[in-house]
Design a protein around this motif. Structure first.
Motif, PDB file in Angstrom:
ATOM      1  N   PRO A  67       0.823  -1.216   0.000  1.00  0.00           N
ATOM      2  CA  PRO A  67       0.000   0.000   0.000  1.00  0.00           C
ATOM      3  C   PRO A  67       0.860   1.271   0.000  1.00  0.00           C
ATOM      4  O   PRO A  67       0.539   2.245  -0.681  1.00  0.00           O
ATOM      5  CB  PRO A  67      -0.806  -0.111   1.297  1.00  0.00           C
ATOM      6  N   MET A  68       1.994   1.216   0.739  1.00  0.00           N
ATOM      7  CA  MET A  68       2.854   2.395   0.813  1.00  0.00           C
ATOM      8  C   MET A  68       3.438   2.747  -0.574  1.00  0.00           C
ATOM      9  O   MET A  68       3.563   3.920  -0.922  1.00  0.00           O
ATOM     10  CB  MET A  68       3.990   2.093   1.790  1.00  0.00           C
ATOM     11  N   ASP A  69       3.771   1.696  -1.355  1.00  0.00           N
ATOM     12  CA  ASP A  69       4.314   1.933  -2.700  1.00  0.00           C
ATOM     13  C   ASP A  69       3.266   2.601  -3.586  1.00  0.00           C
ATOM     14  O   ASP A  69       3.554   3.557  -4.320  1.00  0.00           O
ATOM     15  CB  ASP A  69       4.732   0.610  -3.361  1.00  0.00           C
ATOM     16  N   VAL A  70       2.040   2.068  -3.506  1.00  0.00           N
ATOM     17  CA  VAL A  70       0.962   2.604  -4.349  1.00  0.00           C
ATOM     18  C   VAL A  70       0.718   4.070  -3.973  1.00  0.00           C
ATOM     19  O   VAL A  70       0.628   4.947  -4.848  1.00  0.00           O
ATOM     20  CB  VAL A  70      -0.343   1.774  -4.155  1.00  0.00           C
ATOM     21  N   GLU A  71       0.643   4.330  -2.674  1.00  0.00           N
ATOM     22  CA  GLU A  71       0.372   5.684  -2.205  1.00  0.00           C
ATOM     23  C   GLU A  71       1.465   6.651  -2.670  1.00  0.00           C
ATOM     24  O   GLU A  71       1.175   7.728  -3.195  1.00  0.00           O
ATOM     25  CB  GLU A  71       0.287   5.668  -0.682  1.00  0.00           C
ATOM     26  N   PHE A  72       2.731   6.230  -2.509  1.00  0.00           N
ATOM     27  CA  PHE A  72       3.844   7.094  -2.894  1.00  0.00           C
ATOM     28  C   PHE A  72       3.765   7.422  -4.388  1.00  0.00           C
ATOM     29  O   PHE A  72       3.826   8.592  -4.780  1.00  0.00           O
ATOM     30  CB  PHE A  72       5.185   6.405  -2.591  1.00  0.00           C
ATOM     31  N   MET A  73       3.616   6.391  -5.198  1.00  0.00           N
ATOM     32  CA  MET A  73       3.649   6.632  -6.645  1.00  0.00           C
ATOM     33  C   MET A  73       2.461   7.479  -7.092  1.00  0.00           C
ATOM     34  O   MET A  73       2.596   8.334  -7.956  1.00  0.00           O
ATOM     35  CB  MET A  73       3.707   5.308  -7.395  1.00  0.00           C
ATOM     36  N   LYS A  74       1.295   7.259  -6.462  1.00  0.00           N
ATOM     37  CA  LYS A  74       0.119   8.037  -6.855  1.00  0.00           C
ATOM     38  C   LYS A  74       0.264   9.512  -6.453  1.00  0.00           C
ATOM     39  O   LYS A  74      -0.215  10.396  -7.149  1.00  0.00           O
ATOM     40  CB  LYS A  74      -1.146   7.451  -6.218  1.00  0.00           C
ATOM     41  N   MET A  75       0.917   9.762  -5.332  1.00  0.00           N
ATOM     42  CA  MET A  75       1.092  11.146  -4.893  1.00  0.00           C
ATOM     43  C   MET A  75       2.142  11.865  -5.737  1.00  0.00           C
ATOM     44  O   MET A  75       2.172  13.085  -5.765  1.00  0.00           O
ATOM     45  CB  MET A  75       1.532  11.206  -3.412  1.00  0.00           C
ATOM     46  N   LEU A  76       3.022  11.095  -6.383  1.00  0.00           N
ATOM     47  CA  LEU A  76       4.120  11.739  -7.118  1.00  0.00           C
ATOM     48  C   LEU A  76       4.033  11.681  -8.635  1.00  0.00           C
ATOM     49  O   LEU A  76       4.768  12.389  -9.312  1.00  0.00           O
ATOM     50  CB  LEU A  76       5.461  11.157  -6.651  1.00  0.00           C
ATOM     51  N   HIS A  77       3.145  10.821  -9.161  1.00  0.00           N
ATOM     52  CA  HIS A  77       3.233  10.581 -10.606  1.00  0.00           C
ATOM     53  C   HIS A  77       2.929  11.803 -11.490  1.00  0.00           C
ATOM     54  O   HIS A  77       3.297  11.832 -12.642  1.00  0.00           O
ATOM     55  CB  HIS A  77       2.405   9.360 -11.031  1.00  0.00           C
ATOM     56  N   GLU A  78       2.288  12.835 -10.930  1.00  0.00           N
ATOM     57  CA  GLU A  78       2.004  14.034 -11.730  1.00  0.00           C
ATOM     58  C   GLU A  78       3.130  15.058 -11.591  1.00  0.00           C
ATOM     59  O   GLU A  78       3.075  16.121 -12.192  1.00  0.00           O
ATOM     60  CB  GLU A  78       0.723  14.707 -11.233  1.00  0.00           C
ATOM     61  N   LYS A  79       4.121  14.744 -10.747  1.00  0.00           N
ATOM     62  CA  LYS A  79       5.153  15.737 -10.451  1.00  0.00           C
ATOM     63  C   LYS A  79       6.541  15.334 -10.942  1.00  0.00           C
ATOM     64  O   LYS A  79       7.415  16.164 -11.096  1.00  0.00           O
ATOM     65  CB  LYS A  79       5.249  15.960  -8.933  1.00  0.00           C
ATOM     66  N   VAL A  80       6.740  14.029 -11.147  1.00  0.00           N
ATOM     67  CA  VAL A  80       8.082  13.566 -11.504  1.00  0.00           C
ATOM     68  C   VAL A  80       7.978  12.283 -12.347  1.00  0.00           C
ATOM     69  O   VAL A  80       6.959  11.574 -12.267  1.00  0.00           O
ATOM     70  CB  VAL A  80       8.904  13.330 -10.203  1.00  0.00           C
ATOM     71  N   ASN A  81       9.005  12.032 -13.133  1.00  0.00           N
ATOM     72  CA  ASN A  81       9.043  10.792 -13.935  1.00  0.00           C
ATOM     73  C   ASN A  81       9.425   9.628 -13.028  1.00  0.00           C
ATOM     74  O   ASN A  81      10.568   9.544 -12.581  1.00  0.00           O
ATOM     75  CB  ASN A  81      10.113  10.910 -15.025  1.00  0.00           C
ATOM     76  N   ILE A  82       8.474   8.741 -12.778  1.00  0.00           N
ATOM     77  CA  ILE A  82       8.779   7.608 -11.894  1.00  0.00           C
ATOM     78  C   ILE A  82       9.229   6.407 -12.727  1.00  0.00           C
ATOM     79  O   ILE A  82       8.548   5.998 -13.667  1.00  0.00           O
ATOM     80  CB  ILE A  82       7.545   7.208 -11.060  1.00  0.00           C
ATOM     81  N   VAL A  83      10.384   5.861 -12.349  1.00  0.00           N
ATOM     82  CA  VAL A  83      10.869   4.624 -12.988  1.00  0.00           C
ATOM     83  C   VAL A  83      10.948   3.570 -11.881  1.00  0.00           C
ATOM     84  O   VAL A  83      11.784   3.668 -10.986  1.00  0.00           O
ATOM     85  CB  VAL A  83      12.258   4.846 -13.644  1.00  0.00           C
ATOM     86  N   PRO A  84      10.047   2.563 -11.896  1.00  0.00           N
ATOM     87  CA  PRO A  84      10.085   1.571 -10.823  1.00  0.00           C
ATOM     88  C   PRO A  84      11.198   0.557 -11.036  1.00  0.00           C
ATOM     89  O   PRO A  84      11.444   0.120 -12.161  1.00  0.00           O
ATOM     90  CB  PRO A  84       8.706   0.896 -10.915  1.00  0.00           C
ATOM     91  N   VAL A  85      11.890   0.207  -9.926  1.00  0.00           N
ATOM     92  CA  VAL A  85      12.923  -0.839 -10.025  1.00  0.00           C
ATOM     93  C   VAL A  85      12.665  -1.905  -8.958  1.00  0.00           C
ATOM     94  O   VAL A  85      12.197  -1.601  -7.869  1.00  0.00           O
ATOM     95  CB  VAL A  85      14.372  -0.286  -9.866  1.00  0.00           C
ATOM     96  N   LEU A  86      12.942  -3.127  -9.320  1.00  0.00           N
ATOM     97  CA  LEU A  86      12.778  -4.246  -8.392  1.00  0.00           C
ATOM     98  C   LEU A  86      14.155  -4.498  -7.773  1.00  0.00           C
ATOM     99  O   LEU A  86      15.085  -4.934  -8.459  1.00  0.00           O
ATOM    100  CB  LEU A  86      12.270  -5.460  -9.178  1.00  0.00           C
ATOM    101  N   ALA A  87      14.251  -4.165  -6.467  1.00  0.00           N
ATOM    102  CA  ALA A  87      15.559  -4.171  -5.804  1.00  0.00           C
ATOM    103  C   ALA A  87      16.077  -5.588  -5.544  1.00  0.00           C
ATOM    104  O   ALA A  87      15.307  -6.553  -5.542  1.00  0.00           O
ATOM    105  CB  ALA A  87      15.439  -3.416  -4.484  1.00  0.00           C
TER     106      ALA A  87
END
Ligand code: GDP
Length: 351
Positions: free
Chosen positions: A175-195
């Motif tokens: 849930p924390m990942d979803v929340e973070f990406m949704k709050m930021l996706h209009e402000k920055v280019n998000i590139v997800p990586v599988l650590a």
């Protein structure tokens, strides 16, 4: 015959990069604008390039190790490691490291923005707030500078890309990942990586990637989209482009040490059962990610930041300012109306 002003005149400022320097051009007459790309190139190289990369995700997922592996530097020399107790009480902090890298005469000012403390607290709701505030502050500063007098030497600190680290130990996005990406996706280019991809088998990686891609779609998260290929591009380029798209989320492995195996030395991780190589395409997508970030899409990431994310911010700012002016004007009109009304009444009473 060539004219005196033609680029075929004896002095050729572009040396071996002269676009008119071929046998079939010798007897043709030209104006000379084929050198325009060279002129742009020379100016840009002189000015140097700047790029700001943010890394976000729970601590311990290998963010600093990956940044060092990506840029072959040690950007975290003075990093202070916190113990468990300190980490629980720590709020999300934003740190910035800048290095100047030079390669073949081209200078790059690289800024890494890290988010230590993200996801460390017991309650992580609103972990994203400090990051959103930081990105907005950079836009605000740029907006002020752009509207100021000295627009020539504006420092661009806007964040061009955010590598978001997803844990390999879960079952897809938390849930924390979803929340973070949704709050930021209009402000920055998000590139997800599988650590820490070395902790998953190839089958687990395939399943995890599919699950994450499906969740990104289901939760309407707008991650960075690679620009579409032109139809006239060659087949190999199209294939590479498709491979890049299919790799998201990029699996990564980081290491700060060189290991030796079968007579060669490379960045890797040594285990009792074998060695994983950071740059081996069979082991992870590290090389694809680095090529994408540095060799092929750095300029596009900057363009999207400027044309989309910053434009959204700017439009919002101007809208808010206009609304404030209209509200202020309305307030003044009401005051003036009451004032006239009052004056008129005084005059009537005086009569
Ligand atoms: P950060 O807190 O996200 O910056 O994480 P660090 O880069 O400090 O890494 C935390 C620990 O994970 C360190 O012990 C690293 O050596 C280890 N680590 C980093 N990258 C990897 C990786 O790709 N695979 C594995 N197995 N361990 C890693």
């Amino acid at each position: 015959m060539s004219s005196l002003d033609s680029p075929l005149s004896p002095s050729r400022p572009w040396g071996r990069f002269d676009p008119y320097d071929s046998a079939e051009d010798q007897d043709k007459e030209y104006v000379g604008f084929a050198t325009l790309p060279n002129q742009v190139h020379r100016k840009s190289v002189k000015k140097g390039f700047a790029f700001t990369l943010m890394v976000a995700g729970e601590s311990g997922l290998g963010k600093s190790t990956l940044v060092n592996s990506l840029f072959l530097t040690d950007l975290y020399k003075d990093r202070k490691m916190l113990n468990a107790e300190e980490r629980i009480s720590q709020t999300v902090e934003i740190t910035k490291h800048t290095v100047a890298i030079e390669e073949k005469g081209v200078k790059l000012k690289l800024t890494i923005v890290d988010t230590p403390g993200f996801g460390d607290a017991i309650n992580n709701t609103e972990s994203w707030r400090a990051v959103v505030d930081y990105i907005d502050q950079q836009f605000e500063q740029y907006f002020r500078d752009e509207s100021g007098l000295n627009r020539k030497n504006i420092q661009d600190n806007r964040v061009h890309c955010c590598l978001y680290f997803i844990s390999p130990f879960g079952h897809g996005l938390r849930p924390m990942d979803v929340e973070f990406m949704k709050m930021l996706h209009e402000k920055v280019n998000i590139v997800p990586v599988l650590a820490k991809a070395d902790s998953l088998t190839p089958l687990e990686i395939r399943k995890m990637k599919m699950k994450i891609r499906e969740e990104i779609e289901r939760f309407d998260i707008n991650i960075y989209q690679f620009p579409e290929c032109d139809s006239d591009e060659d087949e190999e380029f199209k294939l590479q482009h498709q491979e890049l798209k299919d790799s998201v989320p990029f699996t990564v492995i980081g290491s700060n040490v060189q290991v030796e195996s079968q007579g060669s030395r490379f960045r890797g991780r040594q285990y009792p059962w074998g060695v994983v190589e950071v740059e081996n395409p069979v082991h992870s997508d590290f090389l694809k990610l680095r090529n994408m970030l540095v060799r092929t899409h750095m300029q596009d990431l900057k363009d999207v930041t400027r044309e989309m994310h910053y434009e959204n911010y700017r439009a919002q700012c101007i809208q808010n300012m206009t609304r404030m002016v209209v509200r202020e004007r309305k307030r003044r009109n009401i005051i003036l109306k009451y004032y006239y009304y009052y004056i008129c009444h005084i005059k009537i009473w005086q009569k």
